[in-house]
Design a protein around this motif. Sequence first.
Motif, PDB file in Angstrom:
ATOM      1  N   HIS A 255      -8.297  -9.956  11.052  1.00  0.00           N
ATOM      2  CA  HIS A 255      -8.841  -9.024  10.076  1.00  0.00           C
ATOM      3  C   HIS A 255     -10.203  -8.565  10.607  1.00  0.00           C
TER       4      HIS A 255
ATOM      5  N   SER B  18     -13.420  -5.860  10.851  1.00  0.00           N
ATOM      6  CA  SER B  18     -14.125  -4.927   9.971  1.00  0.00           C
ATOM      7  C   SER B  18     -15.518  -4.620  10.511  1.00  0.00           C
TER       8      SER B  18
ATOM      9  N   GLY C 183     -15.652  -7.881   6.097  1.00  0.00           N
ATOM     10  CA  GLY C 183     -14.282  -8.313   6.362  1.00  0.00           C
ATOM     11  C   GLY C 183     -13.499  -8.643   5.107  1.00  0.00           C
ATOM     12  N   ILE C 184     -14.161  -8.593   3.953  1.00  0.00           N
ATOM     13  CA  ILE C 184     -13.489  -8.954   2.700  1.00  0.00           C
ATOM     14  C   ILE C 184     -12.357  -7.983   2.395  1.00  0.00           C
TER      15      ILE C 184
ATOM     16  N   ALA D  23     -10.786  -5.913   4.505  1.00  0.00           N
ATOM     17  CA  ALA D  23      -9.737  -6.011   5.523  1.00  0.00           C
ATOM     18  C   ALA D  23      -8.849  -7.220   5.272  1.00  0.00           C
ATOM     19  N   GLU D  24      -9.462  -8.344   4.920  1.00  0.00           N
ATOM     20  CA  GLU D  24      -8.674  -9.551   4.677  1.00  0.00           C
ATOM     21  C   GLU D  24      -7.845  -9.427   3.412  1.00  0.00           C
ATOM     22  N   THR D  25      -8.445  -8.867   2.352  1.00  0.00           N
ATOM     23  CA  THR D  25      -7.721  -8.723   1.086  1.00  0.00           C
ATOM     24  C   THR D  25      -6.516  -7.803   1.244  1.00  0.00           C
TER      25      THR D  25
ATOM     26  N   GLY E 161      -5.106  -6.935   4.057  1.00  0.00           N
ATOM     27  CA  GLY E 161      -4.189  -7.507   5.045  1.00  0.00           C
ATOM     28  C   GLY E 161      -3.305  -8.585   4.445  1.00  0.00           C
ATOM     29  N   ARG E 162      -3.874  -9.436   3.617  1.00  0.00           N
ATOM     30  CA  ARG E 162      -3.078 -10.481   2.970  1.00  0.00           C
ATOM     31  C   ARG E 162      -2.084  -9.878   1.984  1.00  0.00           C
TER      32      ARG E 162
ATOM     33  N   ARG F 124      -4.604 -16.802  10.900  1.00  0.00           N
ATOM     34  CA  ARG F 124      -5.490 -15.694  10.528  1.00  0.00           C
ATOM     35  C   ARG F 124      -6.931 -15.963  10.965  1.00  0.00           C
TER      36      ARG F 124
ATOM     37  N   THR G  11     -10.816 -13.848  10.593  1.00  0.00           N
ATOM     38  CA  THR G  11     -11.577 -12.698  10.112  1.00  0.00           C
ATOM     39  C   THR G  11     -12.781 -12.480  11.017  1.00  0.00           C
TER      40      THR G  11
END
Length: 267
Positions: A6, A8, A12-13, A15-17, A19-20, A33, A35
């Motif tokens: 992830h 960004s 990165g919050i 992108a991770e959210t 992406g998940r 994973r 980040t």
Amino acid sequence: MFCIFHVSDGTGITAETLGRALTSQYPGIEARRVTLPFVRDAATARATVARIQREAADSGCHPVILATLLDEDIRAVFREAGLPLLDFFEHFAGPARELFGEGAAAEVGRSHGVSDAASYDRRIRAVDYALGHDDGVSTQSYADADVILAGVSRAGKTPTSLYLALQHGLRAANYPFTDDDLESDRLPAVLWDNRDRVFGLTIEARRLAAIREERRPGSRYASVGQCRQEVRQVESLFRRERIPCVDVTPMSVEEIAASIRAHLQRG
């Protein structure tokens, strides 16, 4: 096996959210994973590419980059390295520009930075409120609450209160029903005086017992019988007093919070 990175230019919050959320629709994949935030220039992008290639080679997994990168030149660094990249901003920027009739600000960190100072301050004040009104410790300022979560001990009130505060800037207090409260068979005075703000959380007895067992193994507090009695009494109280409530047994904190927000928005 996949290595999902992830990436960004911000925290990165997002992108991770996102992406998940995307990969949750593919339950059969096995993934590790990582980040990688604050990729804001070409030099950092090249260093990030080298790290991704190294970690993928060491682990023998297939690298996939799920990103939120505003700068096309930075995205190009990953593509030139032959790495598979899905960027959420890139895919939605064009349609959003047509929909809104103007170009994006292209300003890094707007989602999770302090570009909106009023919103940020509201969330920080809400966190302070939630911490100060956790577990019924202070009830003096319940009139200032957006919502008061009520339920038996270990029903998820504290994490939900903090989530509502940190994510949505809502002042959320929480109140655990005591044995005396349950024996009286009526709302405690402090809740009665603010009953329009009260929202109940209930939970299946066996799930509650399992949670309590981790805290106090082998205790009466954690027994299924005790949990069943408390849940039955609280649910009866919610019905009689017409307190809105939700069964949190199958729900994540995010889902509980969404249910509460939907209730508040309905007024």
